[in-house]
Design an enzyme around this catalytic site. Structure first.
Site, mmCIF file in Angstrom:
data_model
loop_
_atom_site.group_PDB
_atom_site.id
_atom_site.type_symbol
_atom_site.label_atom_id
_atom_site.label_comp_id
_atom_site.label_asym_id
_atom_site.label_seq_id
_atom_site.Cartn_x
_atom_site.Cartn_y
_atom_site.Cartn_z
ATOM 1 N N GLY A 218 0.793 -1.223 0.000
ATOM 2 C CA GLY A 218 0.000 0.000 0.000
ATOM 3 C C GLY A 218 0.825 1.273 0.000
ATOM 4 C CG ASN B 287 -5.200 8.709 7.523
ATOM 5 O OD1 ASN B 287 -5.459 9.490 8.429
ATOM 6 N ND2 ASN B 287 -5.484 8.942 6.290
ATOM 7 C CG MET C 210 -2.564 11.605 4.572
ATOM 8 S SD MET C 210 -4.303 12.056 4.588
ATOM 9 C CE MET C 210 -4.273 13.362 5.788
ATOM 10 C CG PHE D 299 0.784 3.930 6.658
ATOM 11 C CD1 PHE D 299 1.889 4.391 7.329
ATOM 12 C CD2 PHE D 299 0.322 4.679 5.574
ATOM 13 C CE1 PHE D 299 2.513 5.579 6.972
ATOM 14 C CE2 PHE D 299 0.933 5.870 5.206
ATOM 15 C CZ PHE D 299 2.030 6.325 5.919
ATOM 16 C CD GLU E 114 -7.265 11.330 4.674
ATOM 17 O OE1 GLU E 114 -7.370 11.479 3.444
ATOM 18 O OE2 GLU E 114 -6.862 10.296 5.211
ATOM 19 C CG HIS F 224 -8.069 3.526 5.433
ATOM 20 N ND1 HIS F 224 -8.431 4.681 6.121
ATOM 21 C CD2 HIS F 224 -7.135 3.910 4.543
ATOM 22 C CE1 HIS F 224 -7.755 5.702 5.639
ATOM 23 N NE2 HIS F 224 -6.962 5.269 4.676
HETATM 24 P P1 FAE Z 1 -0.380 -4.048 2.293
HETATM 25 O O1 FAE Z 1 0.393 -2.792 2.378
HETATM 26 O O2 FAE Z 1 -1.652 -4.056 1.533
HETATM 27 O O3 FAE Z 1 0.604 -5.162 1.704
HETATM 28 C C1 FAE Z 1 0.168 -6.461 1.383
HETATM 29 C C2 FAE Z 1 0.993 -6.969 0.208
HETATM 30 O O4 FAE Z 1 0.771 -8.372 0.049
HETATM 31 C C3 FAE Z 1 0.635 -6.330 -1.126
HETATM 32 O O5 FAE Z 1 1.807 -5.848 -1.746
HETATM 33 C C4 FAE Z 1 -0.010 -7.470 -1.921
HETATM 34 O O6 FAE Z 1 0.218 -7.374 -3.315
HETATM 35 C C5 FAE Z 1 0.657 -8.684 -1.326
HETATM 36 N N1 FAE Z 1 -0.125 -9.918 -1.426
HETATM 37 C C6 FAE Z 1 -1.447 -10.088 -1.184
HETATM 38 N N2 FAE Z 1 -1.805 -11.380 -1.327
HETATM 39 C C7 FAE Z 1 -0.669 -12.063 -1.681
HETATM 40 C C8 FAE Z 1 -0.389 -13.426 -1.972
HETATM 41 N N3 FAE Z 1 -1.346 -14.376 -1.912
HETATM 42 N N4 FAE Z 1 0.878 -13.761 -2.308
HETATM 43 C C9 FAE Z 1 1.849 -12.817 -2.372
HETATM 44 N N5 FAE Z 1 1.639 -11.500 -2.104
HETATM 45 C C10 FAE Z 1 0.390 -11.135 -1.753
HETATM 46 O O7 FAE Z 1 -0.726 -4.613 3.758
HETATM 47 N N6 FAE Z 1 -3.111 4.544 4.986
HETATM 48 C C11 FAE Z 1 -2.600 5.542 5.744
HETATM 49 O O8 FAE Z 1 -2.248 5.327 6.916
HETATM 50 N N7 FAE Z 1 -2.458 6.813 5.220
HETATM 51 C C12 FAE Z 1 -2.845 7.119 3.949
HETATM 52 O O9 FAE Z 1 -2.666 8.260 3.500
HETATM 53 C C13 FAE Z 1 -3.412 6.083 3.155
HETATM 54 N N8 FAE Z 1 -3.875 6.344 1.904
HETATM 55 C C14 FAE Z 1 -4.295 5.297 1.114
HETATM 56 C C15 FAE Z 1 -4.645 5.542 -0.222
HETATM 57 C C16 FAE Z 1 -4.981 4.486 -1.054
HETATM 58 C C17 FAE Z 1 -5.373 4.749 -2.465
HETATM 59 C C18 FAE Z 1 -4.954 3.147 -0.553
HETATM 60 C C19 FAE Z 1 -5.284 1.978 -1.439
HETATM 61 C C20 FAE Z 1 -4.623 2.893 0.767
HETATM 62 C C21 FAE Z 1 -4.292 3.965 1.605
HETATM 63 N N9 FAE Z 1 -3.939 3.747 2.930
HETATM 64 C C22 FAE Z 1 -3.489 4.772 3.714
HETATM 65 C C23 FAE Z 1 -4.022 2.390 3.543
HETATM 66 C C24 FAE Z 1 -2.661 1.713 3.699
HETATM 67 O O10 FAE Z 1 -1.926 1.772 2.501
HETATM 68 C C25 FAE Z 1 -2.891 0.252 4.145
HETATM 69 O O11 FAE Z 1 -3.567 0.289 5.382
HETATM 70 C C26 FAE Z 1 -1.595 -0.520 4.311
HETATM 71 O O12 FAE Z 1 -0.859 -0.561 3.110
HETATM 72 C C27 FAE Z 1 -1.859 -1.940 4.799
HETATM 73 O O13 FAE Z 1 -0.629 -2.509 5.163
HETATM 74 P P2 FAE Z 1 -0.453 -4.076 5.248
HETATM 75 O O14 FAE Z 1 0.943 -4.369 5.649
HETATM 76 O O15 FAE Z 1 -1.555 -4.634 6.065
#
Ligand code: FAE
Length: 547
Positions: free
Chosen positions: A159, A526, A166, A528, A403, A488
């Site tokens: 993500g 938010n 943020m 992360f 936000e 989120h």
């Molecule tokens: P994440 O970062 O989603 O990482 C999981 C990874 O696992 C990904 O790269 C997947 O491709 C990979 N994956 C999934 N399944 C498999 C599999 N079977 N085999 C191999 N790889 C796999 O998880 N949060 C904030 O705090 N501030 C912000 O400003 C904010 N803005 C955002 C804007 C957008 C557009 C989006 C989409 C999210 C935003 N978020 C924000 C949320 C934040 O990015 C999210 O909570 C975290 O990235 C989640 O972290 P995790 O480590 O749980």
């Protein structure tokens, strides 16, 4: 400036931008903050993808926040780590010389295996703005889970590649509702500071904010919030604020000021590739296999776990199926990715010891979006920094933290745009459908109504005060609320329920959850920084006691 305040206690009263350092943490002296300071990089992919038949001490599924913290800390403790990531490495420029596509011109790089874009803001002036794109393993997944579209980053960095950066620590008084089984004193003394240091979190210089053209929209947001009696708070971010000032001065290539956000950021944002993963690479102990998707984990006959992995190409076809053995496996595939895997593995008998909490406690962090139409004397600016830097805090009274978000269209729209995080109490559950062989989620669009009501506690009041109305042209024709999505996703393998209080999965020693799936649906801000801080807490305990 009125009652503008810094959001976290840690940074309150700081008049100039600051990196929030790890006071009292073992990392206090460590510089992790930003591309300028990143350690010399070795490539995480140089060793090549994992071969079939390999036996590794630790396999981490996913390279987002939870996975990156896990890999770095294990490597620093002397353990070799293999990370498996279904998305691309995002380290090679396209034909335009840039790695990432611009938000205003989505192309093949923008969406995960879609032939048509699915933009969060689907309409402008009532007209649909989605367009056809070639099917490709692009960076943003708009995963349709029945009643909700869950947006997620795909690629090395998860993500952090697509988000707004943020970086918000919840208010201390709200933490008990976020993670009730976790010691708040430890989190606020040690793990939140460690996460903020590791992520390179800083805040905008308020003096520069007051004069920058690109934050006209946020100053309008502040003025109107304050006129209605709501506090406007500066929100920390992992964007390099010095770099943004140079963008505004025209001395460096533009990223935030070129509208880059949803499909990646080419310059100023400190994604995980520039912080935790750069540090992990520098240890020489971490390897990443991009375009590899884990499909199964089950106990191996000789101990440890058998992991099945599909290697895919950029159109999503499986080109090889690999079987590897890992002594320990960390599920860090994100809330949806981890939940879907665990629900499938429990239902199909691959991991029979998992308990009945698997798949439960999923929430959308109460996300809901809306726009307001300002009067002609309140322009919000043709140039808008794509990185939000402030919000409206009505959490205690109305259950909403909004936000003040950009609408970087490149033209004056007179619109104010907001993403609200609300105290929505609804929780959904993932379940296995044996007929289709897929995992579903029972969230219903109507469950967003509490979020809308909470967001209205802010915007009805501002509209009444300003004599303005909601925009109805951003999410369809005559549709006010963006209630169809979340950025989120949280929960599905909740801490102290599906796992013990440190993420160890019940029933299968050596299996861990260490990502957003642990958090029961809402972080009040938010998410992360909380995901990162919780991962820091859990991996420290696991290294001390399990390895
Ligand atoms: P994440 O970062 O989603 O990482 C999981 C990874 O696992 C990904 O790269 C997947 O491709 C990979 N994956 C999934 N399944 C498999 C599999 N079977 N085999 C191999 N790889 C796999 O998880 N949060 C904030 O705090 N501030 C912000 O400003 C904010 N803005 C955002 C804007 C957008 C557009 C989006 C989409 C999210 C935003 N978020 C924000 C949320 C934040 O990015 C999210 O909570 C975290 O990235 C989640 O972290 P995790 O480590 O749980």
């Amino acid at each position: 400036m009125g009652d503008t305040v810094q959001y976290n206690n840690e940074s309150r009263g700081v008049s100039r931008r600051r990196f929030i350092t790890g006071t009292g943490s073992i990392l206090g002296a460590m510089t992790l903050a930003g591309h300028a300071a990143a350690a010399p990089r070795r490539s995480l992919t140089a060793a090549g993808p994992i071969p079939s038949g390999a036996h590794v001490p630790v396999l981490v599924i996913g390279t987002g926040y939870g996975g990156s913290v896990t890999a770095l800390r294990l490597a620093q403790a002397g353990v070799d780590v293999q990370m498996v990531e279904m998305g691309m490495a995002w380290d090679t420029p396209g034909s335009d010389g840039k790695i990432f596509a611009n938000t205003t011109s989505p192309d093949y790089r923008s969406f995960w295996l879609r032939t048509r874009t699915k933009q969060p803001i689907s309409n402008f002036l009532g007209f649909p703005i989605d367009k056809n794109v070639p099917r490709y393993t692009g960076i943003l997944d708009a995963e349709e889970m029945g009643g909700i579209i869950v947006y997620q980053g795909r690629g090395v960095g998860g993500g952090s590649l697509v988000n707004g950066g943020m970086a918000v620590t919840p208010k201390r008084e709200n933490f008990g509702a976020v993670l009730p089984s976790v010691n708040a004193d430890e989190m606020y003394a040690t793990y939140y500071p460690r996460a903020n240091a590791g992520l390179g979190v800083g805040t905008v210089d308020p003096a520069w904010f007051d004069s920058a053209d690109c934050y006209q929209y946020a100053r309008v947001g502040r003025k109107q919030a304050q006129r209605s009696g709501f506090p406007f708070v500066f929100v920390p971010d992992v964007y390099d604020w010095d770099y943004m000032e140079q963008e505004a001065a025209g001395t460096v290539p533009k990223s935030a000021l070129a509208g880059e956000i949803l499909y990646g950021n080419n310059y100023g944002k400190k994604s995980l590739q520039k912080t935790y993963l750069a540090q992990a690479a520098a240890t020489g102990r971490v390897t990443v296999s991009p375009l590899h998707k884990v499909t199964s984990v089950s106990p191996a006959s000789g101990g440890g776990y058998t992991v099945l992995i599909d290697q895919i190409n950029t159109t999503g076809d499986t080109t090889a199926t690999k079987t590897v053995t890992a002594d320990r496996v960390f599920f860090a595939a994100g809330s949806v990715g981890t939940s879907k895997l665990l629900v499938k593995l429990k239902a199909t008998g691959a991991l029979p010891g998992l308990n009945d909490q698997i798949g439960k406690g999923w929430g959308d962090n109460g996300n809901v979006m809306c726009g307001r139409a300002n009067h002609l004397w309140d322009p919000t600016g043709a140039l808008q920094a794509s990185i939000p830097c402030g919000g409206i805090d009505n959490w205690t009274a109305g259950g909403a933290f909004a936000e003040v978000a950009p609408l970087p269209t490149g033209i004056e729209t007179f619109a104010s745009f907001y993403l609200s995080i609300t105290k929505n109490p609804n929780r959904a559950e993932f379940s296995w459908n044996a007929g289709t062989g897929t995992v579903g989620l029972n969230w219903q669009t109507a469950w967003k109504q509490p979020s809308i009501d909470m967001a209205k506690s802010i915007f009805d009041k501002i509209n009444a005060k300003e004599g303005t109305i909601y925009r109805t042209d951003l999410f369809g024709t005559y549709k006010i609320w963006g209630d169809h999505l979340t950025y989120h996703p949280l929960g599905g393998a909740v801490l102290d329920k599906a796992t013990d209080n440190y993420g160890r999965l019940h029933g299968h020693p050596g299996l861990y959850v260490i990502d957003g799936a642990l958090i029961p649906g809402n972080t009040s801000v938010n998410p992360f920084v909380t995901i990162t801080a919780l991962a820091e807490r859990n991996i420290e305990k696991i290294i001390a006691t399990d390895l």
